[in-house]
Scaffold this active site. Structure first.
Site, PDB file in Angstrom:
ATOM      1  CE1 TYR A 189      -3.628  -2.520   0.272  1.00 46.54           C
ATOM      2  CE2 TYR A 189      -2.488  -3.321   2.215  1.00 46.54           C
ATOM      3  CZ  TYR A 189      -3.454  -3.484   1.248  1.00 46.54           C
ATOM      4  OH  TYR A 189      -4.246  -4.597   1.243  1.00 46.54           O
ATOM      5  CG  HIS A 242     -12.050  -9.625  -1.679  1.00 43.12           C
ATOM      6  ND1 HIS A 242     -11.618  -9.398  -2.974  1.00 43.12           N
ATOM      7  CD2 HIS A 242     -11.231  -8.892  -0.883  1.00 43.12           C
ATOM      8  CE1 HIS A 242     -10.581  -8.592  -2.952  1.00 43.12           C
ATOM      9  NE2 HIS A 242     -10.320  -8.275  -1.695  1.00 43.12           N
ATOM     10  CG  ASP A 248     -27.878  -6.712  -2.578  1.00 43.74           C
ATOM     11  OD1 ASP A 248     -27.576  -7.167  -3.703  1.00 43.74           O
ATOM     12  OD2 ASP A 248     -28.305  -7.429  -1.653  1.00 43.74           O
ATOM     13  CG  HIS A 271      -8.945  -2.807  -5.270  1.00 44.36           C
ATOM     14  ND1 HIS A 271      -9.527  -2.952  -4.029  1.00 44.36           N
ATOM     15  CD2 HIS A 271      -9.878  -3.172  -6.178  1.00 44.36           C
ATOM     16  CE1 HIS A 271     -10.757  -3.402  -4.182  1.00 44.36           C
ATOM     17  NE2 HIS A 271     -10.994  -3.535  -5.480  1.00 44.36           N
ATOM     18  CG  MET A 272      -4.340   2.005  -2.374  1.00 42.72           C
ATOM     19  SD  MET A 272      -3.583   3.575  -2.673  1.00 42.72           S
ATOM     20  CE  MET A 272      -2.233   3.541  -1.511  1.00 42.72           C
ATOM     21  NE  ARG A 294      -5.183  -9.549  -0.101  1.00 40.46           N
ATOM     22  CZ  ARG A 294      -5.597  -8.787   0.902  1.00 40.46           C
ATOM     23  NH1 ARG A 294      -6.507  -7.876   0.705  1.00 40.46           N
ATOM     24  NH2 ARG A 294      -5.079  -8.942   2.100  1.00 40.46           N
TER      25      ARG A 294
END
Length: 196
Positions: A23, A81, A88, A101-102, A112
């Site tokens: 990250y 995930h 919904d 996503h980083m 993942r």
């Protein structure tokens, strides 16, 4: 002026402290600062929301349904995930949402690799560090202001504005079974023999 909501999910308040290998060292405040600067260049307003509580995350998505939000950039973290509740909530929106996503989630652990949210978002961007957020903001702004996303790729039904029925995602029990099989060499061999 169009308003874009940027949503940060579970544990993302710890950017800069958690797992720098995946990250980086930028904090959530650093990322939000870059997004604010880019929003100014693109001529949109940006607001931010972070929560470690799934219900609060869902409620904020529901609020976006009627509060004038023009689009959403979201990183749901681990909820990506398995959170059918977030899926919904996103499915009821008529505004574009882009998942970011980083880290490159497809080059990491098997669990993942699957996103329950990707079926109800216009697209996913992963693996570019904080650049994923910036690319996500550009994509949402193009969808809101530009050509409707015709040049961005993605699911045809979403791009044409028509709502597609929800997908039939893999049930959690089957995902768990697949994860066990992938992580246990003994089970991999059993599966090979049972398929013969």
């Amino acid at each position: 002026m169009n308003r874009i909501l940027v949503m940060h999910g579970v544990n993302l308040n710890l950017f800069g402290k958690r797992d720098p290998k995946h990250y980086g060292t930028e904090t959530l405040e650093d990322i939000n600062g870059k997004l604010s600067a880019l929003a100014g260049e693109l001529g949109v307003e940006v607001s931010f929301f972070q929560s470690n509580y799934e219900g609060a995350f869902v409620e904020r998505i529901q609020e976006a349904h009627g509060d004038g939000t023009a689009g959403i950039v979201l990183n749901a973290g681990a909820w990506t995930h398995y959170s059918y509740a977030i899926m919904d909530a996103l499915a009821i929106l008529s505004i574009p949402a882009v998942e970011v996503h980083m880290s490159n989630v497809h080059a990491r652990e098997a669990f993942r690799h699957f996103s329950v949210l990707s079926a109800v978002t216009r697209g996913s961007i992963a693996g570019f560090g904080s650049g994923s957020y910036l690319l996500g903001l550009r994509a949402v702004v193009d969808l809101v202001k530009g050509d409707g996303g015709r040049n961005l790729g993605g699911r045809e039904g979403n791009l044409s504005g028509e709502r597609l029925p929800p997908p039939f995602p893999t049930p959690p029990s089957l995902l768990f079974q697949r994860l066990l099989t992938l992580s246990n060499p003994l089970l991999q061999n059993v599966r090979k023999f049972s398929a013969v």
